[in-house]
Design a protein around this motif. Structure first.
Motif, short mmCIF file in Angstrom:
data_model
loop_
_atom_site.label_atom_id
_atom_site.label_comp_id
_atom_site.label_asym_id
_atom_site.label_seq_id
_atom_site.Cartn_x
_atom_site.Cartn_y
_atom_site.Cartn_z
N ALA A 1 1.18 -1.00 0.09
CA ALA A 1 0.06 0.10 0.23
C ALA A 1 0.62 1.34 -0.14
N VAL A 2 0.77 2.46 -1.10
CA VAL A 2 1.02 3.75 -0.90
C VAL A 2 0.22 4.26 -0.77
N ASN A 3 0.71 5.28 0.36
CA ASN A 3 -0.28 6.79 0.89
C ASN A 3 0.32 7.36 0.89
N ILE A 4 0.60 9.16 0.33
CA ILE A 4 1.23 9.67 -0.18
C ILE A 4 1.04 10.61 0.93
N GLY A 5 -0.05 10.64 1.96
CA GLY A 5 -0.52 11.58 2.89
C GLY A 5 0.45 12.74 3.90
N CYS A 6 2.07 12.53 2.99
CA CYS A 6 2.91 13.15 4.36
C CYS A 6 3.53 13.35 3.73
N LEU A 7 3.45 13.10 2.38
CA LEU A 7 5.17 13.33 0.45
C LEU A 7 6.27 14.22 1.39
N VAL B 1 -5.31 14.95 -3.72
CA VAL B 1 -4.28 15.38 -4.82
C VAL B 1 -5.14 16.00 -5.68
N GLY B 2 -6.79 16.19 -5.02
CA GLY B 2 -7.23 16.62 -5.28
C GLY B 2 -7.86 18.40 -4.78
N ALA B 3 -6.81 18.93 -3.45
CA ALA B 3 -6.66 19.92 -3.39
C ALA B 3 -4.83 20.12 -3.32
N VAL B 4 -4.04 19.33 -3.66
CA VAL B 4 -2.56 19.81 -3.85
C VAL B 4 -2.53 19.78 -5.40
N GLU B 5 -1.81 20.63 -6.07
CA GLU B 5 -1.19 19.94 -6.98
C GLU B 5 0.00 19.47 -7.52
N TYR B 6 0.85 19.80 -6.28
CA TYR B 6 1.74 19.05 -6.23
C TYR B 6 1.77 17.74 -5.97
N ARG B 7 1.22 17.03 -5.45
CA ARG B 7 0.81 15.59 -5.25
C ARG B 7 -0.17 15.02 -5.78
N TYR B 8 -0.97 15.77 -7.07
CA TYR B 8 -1.34 15.40 -8.11
C TYR B 8 -0.25 15.06 -9.18
N LYS B 9 0.48 15.82 -9.54
CA LYS B 9 1.87 16.40 -10.43
C LYS B 9 2.90 14.61 -10.39
N ILE B 10 3.06 14.83 -8.94
CA ILE B 10 4.01 13.58 -8.39
C ILE B 10 2.67 12.19 -8.81
N THR B 11 1.68 12.08 -8.09
CA THR B 11 0.87 11.17 -8.36
C THR B 11 1.09 11.23 -9.64
N ASP B 12 0.09 11.68 -10.85
CA ASP B 12 0.15 11.20 -12.23
C ASP B 12 1.21 10.81 -13.01
N LYS B 13 1.92 11.80 -12.99
CA LYS B 13 4.07 10.55 -13.01
C LYS B 13 3.97 9.15 -12.56
N LEU C 1 -7.55 12.59 -10.62
CA LEU C 1 -7.13 12.24 -11.00
C LEU C 1 -7.94 11.49 -12.67
N GLY C 2 -8.34 11.70 -12.68
CA GLY C 2 -9.50 11.46 -13.64
C GLY C 2 -9.58 12.73 -14.50
#
Ligand code: ADP
Ligand code: TZP
Ligand code: MG
Length: 262
Positions: A59-65, A94-106, A126-127
């Motif tokens: 399980a990969v959780n990015i809560g405190c990236l 990821v819906g609230a923090v653009e940085y997390r969205y970019k990392i997650t998408d990659k 994400l969608g």
């Protein structure tokens, strides 16, 4: 749905490797343990290979990236590909923090993920759907949740769980819904993280991520629903406490009595 996977999970007691966040790590370890799997948390890249090899699922959780953690996740996901271990990804906020969205998408493009489990705000982001997420919470929006789950699953070639009062699950072709649960889940920070790691545990006992997603969502939601049925006065603290007890003692027969899914 293969409810007997709960008994299989308890019989096999698979090791589940969690890259967790520091807010909910204790809840996640206890929830995975209570349901019948064996949790291990790690943040150290030097031991990644040993732990991936011993684990049945990750399980990969990015809560405190952090940047260091991104490198760890890349190493672990690469090892998971090498050793053929399923990954379940929790895209916290990821819906609230653009940085997390970019990392997650990659990460989702670079490595194969079996299941993404997020609240509807995270899955919509994400969608590429319009939705107003609020921090770690789903926020508000008016999109068609079936369409959001299905298109997001198609985009990343995986199974998606968009959780909420109904958990909507899609592998890009099929759709399933789990209607069980309780609004009390929202009062306990970590409910989503626990669900993600419990779903991860079920990927260790079936090769079908769509099945693991459904049974994980159903067992978790029913455990919470039974807490409230038996203890109607629970609040945020006692709900969390009893949830561990019910994850431990809930049976296939208990679930059959209240299961509400399609
Ligand atoms: N209003 C609700 N009624 C029933 N169950 C809920 C409700 N809100 C959330 N849940 C349950 O809480 C768990 C966590 O989901 P959610 O709150 O969407 O995740 P997150 O904590 O990541 O935002 C899921 O099992 C979901 O089914
Ligand atoms: C409060 C908070 N901040 C960063 S991660 C986290 C916990 C998120 O838990 P969940 O998504 O399960 O509610
Ligand atoms: Mg969450």
């Amino acid at each position: 749905m293969q409810l007997e996977l709960l008994d299989k999970l308890r019989a096999e007691n698979p090791v589940i490797f969690n890259i967790a966040n520091f807010v909910t790590v204790q809840d996640v370890a206890n929830a995975v343990n209570a349901i019948g799997a064996s949790p291990i948390m790690s943040n150290e890249v030097a031991e990644a290979e040993e732990i991936v090899r011993m684990a049945s699922a990750i399980a990969v959780n990015i809560g405190c990236l952090t940047k260091e953690q991104i490198n760890h996740i890349k190493k672990v996901e690469d090892l998971a590909r090498q050793y053929n271990k399923p990954i379940v990804f929790d895209p916290v906020a990821v819906g609230a923090v653009e940085y997390r969205y970019k990392i997650t998408d990659k990460l989702l493009w670079a490595f194969h993920t079996s299941i993404i489990r997020g609240n509807i705000g995270e899955i919509a982001a994400l969608g590429g759907f319009d939705w107003s997420s609020k921090g770690i919470d789903a926020g508000s929006g008016s999109g068609d949740i079936d369409e959001i789950a299905m298109k997001t699953a198609q985009k990343y070639h995986c199974t998606v769980i968009a959780s909420g009062s109904t958990d909507t699950i899609s592998d890009g072709k099929r759709i399933a819904h789990v209607h069980n649960g309780s609004p009390l889940f929202k009062t306990h920070v970590g409910s989503g993280d626990m669900l993600t790691s419990i779903v991860t545990a079920f990927t260790a006992v079936t090769d079908d991520p769509f099945e693991a997603a459904q049974i994980g969502a159903l067992v978790f939601s029913c455990a919470g629903q039974l807490v409230v049925k038996d203890h109607p006065n629970v609040g945020p603290a006692t709900f969390g406490m009893y949830l561990m007890d019910y994850l431990y003692k809930v049976t296939v027969a208990d679930i059959k009595q209240i299961a509400d899914f399609d």
